[in-house]
Write an enzyme that holds these catalytic residues in place. Structure first.
Site, PDB file in Angstrom:
ATOM      1  N   ASP A 204       0.822  -1.198   0.000  1.00  0.00           N
ATOM      2  CA  ASP A 204       0.000   0.000   0.000  1.00  0.00           C
ATOM      3  C   ASP A 204       0.865   1.261   0.000  1.00  0.00           C
ATOM      4  O   ASP A 204       1.800   1.384   0.795  1.00  0.00           O
ATOM      5  CB  ASP A 204      -0.892  -0.027   1.257  1.00  0.00           C
ATOM      6  N   GLU A 258       1.650  -0.280  -4.900  1.00  0.00           N
ATOM      7  CA  GLU A 258       0.692   0.758  -5.269  1.00  0.00           C
ATOM      8  C   GLU A 258       1.497   2.027  -5.512  1.00  0.00           C
ATOM      9  O   GLU A 258       1.988   2.647  -4.576  1.00  0.00           O
ATOM     10  CB  GLU A 258      -0.329   0.973  -4.157  1.00  0.00           C
TER      11      GLU A 258
END
Length: 560
Positions: A204, A258
């Site tokens: 993330d 990401e």
């Protein structure tokens, strides 16, 4: 010697399915999806052809941001089940020859994490330096950094009178990666899950882990795109290479980052295999092509094709890509790039899937897209759950900058909650997702769009995905073949080839409700149809390079 992009690995050949566990399947009637519910549906995913499941955060969390605020990295969220349930999920997947990757959320924690609870107790607490604390400037925040979720990225602590940094919600304080103890803690928790049998991580907002030296104010130009500065910290590559050296190199993993704030020029720094950082990253330039924060803009097919060309080029000969059209942070694919009106919904959903699976890169399919699930018919602000929406409502509407009507009109098309409505399994109440009240409303079109109706229907979006996945696995050219856009400026047709040694295939997609006569290049010789999406086919004679493409036709041909 083959280039890195030609070297065969399991994660290049895999098809990944993202599960947002809160919305996938509820096994106990509390309205929240859980791990036991996922276990119930493993055969559904295996039959679809899925090799890898990416599980969005399953860790213990107070859910300020639906699990992306982690309170305990070694504990399962109570709503989702127990560690025994997680172990059972892993075991059941392994029996089916499937792999599991999990979210690694380590740019920030929850403010209820033990580290932060200790960190805010005093300036000399052993955990103080686990986070980023600063004195205020002139009786206000340390600098002008904005939070992605609205307001300042700084929050003042009443006890020590200092501010802590949070790029996201104020309940998500950013970790201080410059502290080697923090990095050691992260590497240790990675080993914990890998030793359990997890096969890798979706990382993330991983480019944000390294902060700018001295945290200077952003210029007006930088404030328009703060993620470009947040992602350009001085030590991000040093830390990722250390992570690889300390942890990842000792396991057979797949990693996907990401890549918030990463430009195409910067991408090879993360994915060039010779640098030993990440296997691949998610480029958001395509799925955010028509977005300006919450505003919906127009997109054109040439712009989509140009973006695919840039994504492919960014991987180079030593990197690898992902291919995806949505996730938990973006609207539904068929409502975004297709035509979700009932007459065209199925054909256009299958056309978009064809485009995605025929690209060079590991496909990431988001739950429900294999059914052609659509955006939700949101009405008022009370229909939304997303913490990002609540922050923007405060910043833009309640402040008087824009009207509620304008904001809501755009939000219906751009909201993350469009992708978070529960899976539509059958025609039973709540789409078969739960026997209770769902945490977020089920789309009322579940009576027309649901898994039970599509599994045995040869013309369904689900079965088209089955065929696409099987075709990709049977044809290495669709995995490793070079990509070439034949007609970049055409506003209605997307025509591209994939080539690997003596094998070549052509994908043709008509992005409209109108039939079109399309002229192929002289060098193209169509051999056979490998797959089509159900539109009526026109196969040209060898002497002709003209063919009629039906509305939303998507066909993959082998070439002579």
């Amino acid at each position: 010697m083959p280039s890195q992009s030609e070297l065969k690995t399991w994660w290049k050949e895999a098809v990944v399915y993202q599960i947002y566990p809160r919305s996938f399947m509820d096994s106990n009637g509390d309205g929240i999806g859980d791990l036991a519910g996922i276990i119930q549906k493993l055969d559904y995913l295996k039959n679809l052809g899925i090799d890898v499941i990416w599980l969005s955060p399953h860790f213990d969390s107070p859910n300020a941001d639906n699990g992306y605020d982690i309170r305990d990295y070694r504990k399962v969220m109570a709503e989702f089940g127990t560690m025994d349930d997680f172990d059972q999920l892993l075991a059941q997947m392994q029996q089916r020859g499937m792999k599991l990757i999990i979210d690694l959320v380590v740019n920030h924690t929850s403010d209820e994490h033990y580290w932060f609870v200790e960190s805010k107790k005093s300036k000399d607490n052993p955990y103080r330096d686990y986070y980023i604390w600063r004195d205020g400037q002139n009786n206000t925040v340390p600098n002008n950094y904005p939070s992605f979720f609205g307001g300042s990225a700084w929050e003042k602590d009443k006890t020590t009178r200092q501010y802590y940094l949070h790029y996201f919600a104020k309940k998500q304080p950013d970790l201080n990666w410059d502290n080697p103890q923090v990095r050691a803690e992260v590497y240790d928790l990675m080993r914990f899950w890998l030793d359990k049998g997890v096969s890798g991580f979706r990382m993330d907002v991983i480019p944000l882990i390294s902060k700018q030296t001295d945290l200077p104010d952003l210029s007006p130009e930088q404030l328009a795109r703060p993620e470009l500065i947040y992602a350009d910290g001085p030590h991000v590559h040093e830390y990722l290479q250390e992570m690889n050296r300390e942890v990842l190199a000792h396991y057979d993993t797949m990693t996907v980052g990401e890549a918030l704030g990463i430009t195409f020029e910067q991408a090879p720094l993360f994915t060039d295999a010779r640098r030993q950082e990440l296997n691949m990253i998610f480029h958001f330039d395509l799925v955010r092509l028509d977005r300006e924060v919450w505003r919906k803009l127009d997109w054109t097919l040439p712009a989509v094709k140009a973006m695919y060309g840039r994504i492919d080029a960014a991987a180079g000969s030593h990197g690898w890509n992902t291919t995806f059209l949505t996730n938990h942070d973006n609207p539904r694919t068929v409502s975004h790039f297709g035509d979700d009106s009932p007459p065209w919904r199925s054909l256009s959903a299958k056309a978009l899937a064809t485009m995605m699976f025929a690209q060079r890169g590991t496909p990431f399919l988001y739950q429900g897209d294999e059914l052609g699930m659509t955006n939700y018919p949101f009405q008022g602000i009370e229909d939304y759950d997303d913490v990002e929406v609540k922050g923007q409502w405060q910043d833009f509407v309640l402040s008087g900058k824009v009207s509620a009507e304008e904001y809501l009109t755009h939000l219906r098309q751009t909201s993350r909650d469009n992708a978070r409505t529960p899976m539509q399994w059958n025609t039973q109440a709540q789409g078969g997702f739960t026997t209770g009240k769902p945490w977020l409303a089920v789309n009322p079109n579940y009576l027309e769009i649901n898994a039970e109706a599509q599994i045995h229907d040869p013309s369904s979006v689900y079965q088209h995905h089955q065929r696409l996945i099987a075709l990709r696995k049977a044809n290495p050219v669709l995995i490793y073949g070079a990509y070439h856009d034949l007609d970049p400026e055409h506003h209605q047709v997307y025509a591209f080839t994939r080539t690997l040694e003596e094998y070549a295939c052509l994908t043709l997609i008509n992005f409209s409700r109108e039939a079109i006569t399309y002229q192929l290049p002289e060098s193209i010789r169509i051999n056979t149809v490998l797959l089509d999406n159900g539109a009526q086919l026109d196969i040209p004679q060898q002497s002709s390079h003209s063919l009629t493409l039906q509305p939303w036709q998507a066909t993959i041909y082998s070439l002579s």
